[in-house]
Write a protein that holds these residues in place. Structure first.
Motif, PDB file in Angstrom:
ATOM      1  N   SER A   4      -4.158  32.146 -28.955  1.00  0.00           N
ATOM      2  CA  SER A   4      -2.662  31.516 -28.560  1.00  0.00           C
ATOM      3  C   SER A   4      -1.413  31.795 -29.713  1.00  0.00           C
ATOM      4  N   ASN A   5      -1.801  31.232 -30.827  1.00  0.00           N
ATOM      5  CA  ASN A   5      -0.943  31.379 -32.037  1.00  0.00           C
ATOM      6  C   ASN A   5      -0.355  32.851 -32.123  1.00  0.00           C
ATOM      7  N   ALA A   6      -1.432  33.548 -32.295  1.00  0.00           N
ATOM      8  CA  ALA A   6      -1.274  35.062 -32.548  1.00  0.00           C
ATOM      9  C   ALA A   6      -0.356  35.681 -31.482  1.00  0.00           C
ATOM     10  N   PHE A   7      -0.543  35.387 -30.055  1.00  0.00           N
ATOM     11  CA  PHE A   7      -0.136  35.804 -28.946  1.00  0.00           C
ATOM     12  C   PHE A   7       1.398  35.382 -29.037  1.00  0.00           C
ATOM     13  N   ASN A   8       1.572  34.161 -29.447  1.00  0.00           N
ATOM     14  CA  ASN A   8       3.056  33.685 -29.210  1.00  0.00           C
ATOM     15  C   ASN A   8       3.770  34.349 -30.572  1.00  0.00           C
ATOM     16  N   GLU A   9       3.029  34.523 -31.304  1.00  0.00           N
ATOM     17  CA  GLU A   9       3.841  35.086 -32.733  1.00  0.00           C
ATOM     18  C   GLU A   9       4.359  36.312 -32.285  1.00  0.00           C
ATOM     19  N   ALA A  10       3.346  37.188 -31.606  1.00  0.00           N
ATOM     20  CA  ALA A  10       3.779  38.539 -31.333  1.00  0.00           C
ATOM     21  C   ALA A  10       4.995  38.646 -30.223  1.00  0.00           C
ATOM     22  N   ILE A  11       4.827  37.851 -29.457  1.00  0.00           N
ATOM     23  CA  ILE A  11       5.777  37.804 -28.431  1.00  0.00           C
ATOM     24  C   ILE A  11       7.244  37.548 -28.929  1.00  0.00           C
ATOM     25  N   HIS A  12       7.590  36.640 -30.125  1.00  0.00           N
ATOM     26  CA  HIS A  12       8.703  36.496 -30.676  1.00  0.00           C
ATOM     27  C   HIS A  12       8.989  37.820 -31.305  1.00  0.00           C
ATOM     28  N   VAL A  13       8.155  38.170 -32.357  1.00  0.00           N
ATOM     29  CA  VAL A  13       8.323  39.359 -32.942  1.00  0.00           C
ATOM     30  C   VAL A  13       9.121  40.764 -32.043  1.00  0.00           C
ATOM     31  N   LEU A  14       8.435  40.911 -31.101  1.00  0.00           N
ATOM     32  CA  LEU A  14       8.537  42.021 -29.942  1.00  0.00           C
ATOM     33  C   LEU A  14      10.042  41.680 -29.321  1.00  0.00           C
ATOM     34  N   LYS A  15      10.205  40.281 -28.904  1.00  0.00           N
ATOM     35  CA  LYS A  15      11.425  40.040 -28.305  1.00  0.00           C
ATOM     36  C   LYS A  15      12.680  40.228 -29.198  1.00  0.00           C
ATOM     37  N   SER A  16      12.465  39.830 -30.588  1.00  0.00           N
ATOM     38  CA  SER A  16      13.631  39.896 -31.413  1.00  0.00           C
ATOM     39  C   SER A  16      14.013  41.221 -31.732  1.00  0.00           C
ATOM     40  N   SER A  17      12.882  42.557 -31.397  1.00  0.00           N
ATOM     41  CA  SER A  17      13.374  43.621 -31.628  1.00  0.00           C
ATOM     42  C   SER A  17      13.760  44.462 -30.386  1.00  0.00           C
ATOM     43  N   GLY A  18      13.828  43.609 -29.487  1.00  0.00           N
ATOM     44  CA  GLY A  18      14.663  44.356 -28.212  1.00  0.00           C
ATOM     45  C   GLY A  18      13.635  44.886 -27.064  1.00  0.00           C
ATOM     46  N   CYS A  19      12.503  44.625 -27.423  1.00  0.00           N
ATOM     47  CA  CYS A  19      11.200  45.288 -26.433  1.00  0.00           C
ATOM     48  C   CYS A  19      11.375  44.714 -25.093  1.00  0.00           C
ATOM     49  N   PRO A  22       7.967  42.282 -23.902  1.00  0.00           N
ATOM     50  CA  PRO A  22       7.015  41.553 -24.964  1.00  0.00           C
ATOM     51  C   PRO A  22       5.913  40.736 -24.746  1.00  0.00           C
ATOM     52  N   ARG A  23       5.736  39.962 -23.655  1.00  0.00           N
ATOM     53  CA  ARG A  23       4.671  39.417 -23.107  1.00  0.00           C
ATOM     54  C   ARG A  23       3.422  40.364 -22.846  1.00  0.00           C
ATOM     55  N   LEU A  24       3.787  41.220 -21.962  1.00  0.00           N
ATOM     56  CA  LEU A  24       2.802  42.224 -21.448  1.00  0.00           C
ATOM     57  C   LEU A  24       2.252  43.127 -22.463  1.00  0.00           C
ATOM     58  N   ASP A  25       3.004  43.341 -23.231  1.00  0.00           N
ATOM     59  CA  ASP A  25       2.855  44.501 -24.672  1.00  0.00           C
ATOM     60  C   ASP A  25       1.920  43.779 -25.497  1.00  0.00           C
ATOM     61  N   ALA A  26       2.181  42.377 -25.864  1.00  0.00           N
ATOM     62  CA  ALA A  26       1.479  41.622 -26.752  1.00  0.00           C
ATOM     63  C   ALA A  26      -0.004  41.404 -26.327  1.00  0.00           C
ATOM     64  N   GLU A  27       0.104  41.182 -25.039  1.00  0.00           N
ATOM     65  CA  GLU A  27      -1.315  40.954 -24.225  1.00  0.00           C
ATOM     66  C   GLU A  27      -2.270  42.057 -24.364  1.00  0.00           C
ATOM     67  N   VAL A  28      -1.534  43.337 -23.753  1.00  0.00           N
ATOM     68  CA  VAL A  28      -2.449  44.387 -23.972  1.00  0.00           C
ATOM     69  C   VAL A  28      -2.940  44.828 -25.156  1.00  0.00           C
ATOM     70  N   ILE A  29      -2.062  44.717 -26.377  1.00  0.00           N
ATOM     71  CA  ILE A  29      -2.294  44.816 -27.718  1.00  0.00           C
ATOM     72  C   ILE A  29      -3.405  44.070 -28.258  1.00  0.00           C
TER      73      ILE A  29
END
Ligand code: SAM
Ligand code: GLN
Length: 287
Positions: A4-19, A22-29
């Motif tokens: 859960s923590n890793a997932f939320n951290e990744a969503i935040h990083v990807l969102k800030s980069s303009g992806c 973000p949620r789908l990409d973080a989940e697949v990765i």
């Protein structure tokens, strides 16, 4: 660190980069890094990550943050509901290319038991030939590419999908490694003009192979070669199918008429309404 923590951290990083996803990409990765299917991924949210898994996940998210397509990061992509391995040497198979496969299958629908001879030019990951072999189990397919690295990927994909005995992969420029006549010629050739290339999304331009995309001044260089070669490599009454880009219909139609080799010329649009596939039959007399 749990899922859960890793997932939320990744969503935040990807969102800030303009992806955009973000949620789908973080989940697949993340589910790929943890070798989990998506159901387990959602149930086991409290499970801890090993330090190795976490570091690997962070490296993958960093690649995504820099714009690399998810398919290259996880090394796989589905096409025609079949699994394909992909890497930087091959174009990631596109959903619209399934329309090309559909059109070939329509023409072959009454001939499924025949030993149809099919030629694919520019096979890349092998997506088109492998989908066709999967559906037309008696067909014999020759698939070419100018890149040995791409052919290596296609060979692996044919094995993964259990159709290796039906497809011969040949290295070479266009029709150079090919002999004989075919019932079907199919191709998703490179079709991006130089001008369009400079405007492609960076995920495509900076990561996908240029050899898979660029096709001269107006993007129809390969269509012309394939249309001409139909005179030599297509049986009378055989069919040719080519994917093409937005706005290329007029030129491709002109070329299909130019050599007097074809009748039954038609186009099929993709779901965005773009004429995406050109279809033509080699005339049965003359030409
Ligand atoms: N068929 C795959 C698909 O639909 O996903 C890949 C299509 S990609 C748009 C075009 C492919 O044509 C690339 O794999 C590229 O290496 C190959 N190619 C480019 N120039 C070629 C040539 N002169 N002869 C044969 N193949 C070529
Ligand atoms: N459809 C691809 C893209 O959008 C182009 C593929 C091709 O050139 N055949 O980038």
């Amino acid at each position: 660190m749990n899922i859960s923590n890793a997932f939320n951290e990744a969503i935040h990083v990807l969102k800030s980069s303009g992806c955009a996803t973000p949620r789908l990409d973080a989940e697949v990765i993340l589910s790929t890094c943890l070798k989990m299917d998506r159901t387990r991924f959602h149930i086991d949210r409290e499970q801890s990550l090993t330090e190795n898994d976490y570091q690997e996940f962070r490296r993958c998210i960093e690649r995504r943050r820099c714009g690399e397509p998810v398919a290259y990061i996880v090394g796989k992509k589905e096409f025609w509901s079949l699994p394909f391995e992909v890497n930087k040497h091959v174009l990631i198979p596109r959903p619209e290319t399934e329309i090309l496969v559909e059109e070939v299958l329509k023409v072959c629908s009454g001939r499924k038991t025949e030993n149809l001879r099919i030629l694919e030019i520019g096979t890349g990951s092998g997506a088109i030939s492998i989908a066709l072999a999967h559906e037309l189990t008696n067909a014999q397919i020759i698939a070419t590419d100018i890149s040995q690295d791409a052919i290596n990927v296609a060979l692996r994909n044919a094995q993964i999908n259990d159709v290796a005995s039906q497809i011969h992969f040949l290295l070479g420029n266009l029709f150079e490694p090919v002999s004989g006549e075919f019932d079907i010629i199919v191709s998703n050739p490179p079709y991006i003009s130089k001008e369009e290339y400079d405007c492609l999304p960076s995920g495509v331009r900076d990561f996908e192979p240029q050899t898979a995309l660029l096709a001269g001044a107006d993007g129809t260089l390969f269509h012309r070669e394939i249309i001409k070669a139909g005179g030599v490599y297509l049986k009378a009454g055989g069919w040719t199918f080519m994917e093409m880009g937005d706005g290329q219909e007029e030129l491709v139609e002109f070329m299909l008429n130019e050599f007097g080799l074809y009748d039954n010329i038609a186009f099929r649009a993709d779901y965005a309404g773009i004429k995406r596939v050109a279809i033509a039959r080699r005339v049965t007399t003359g030409g």
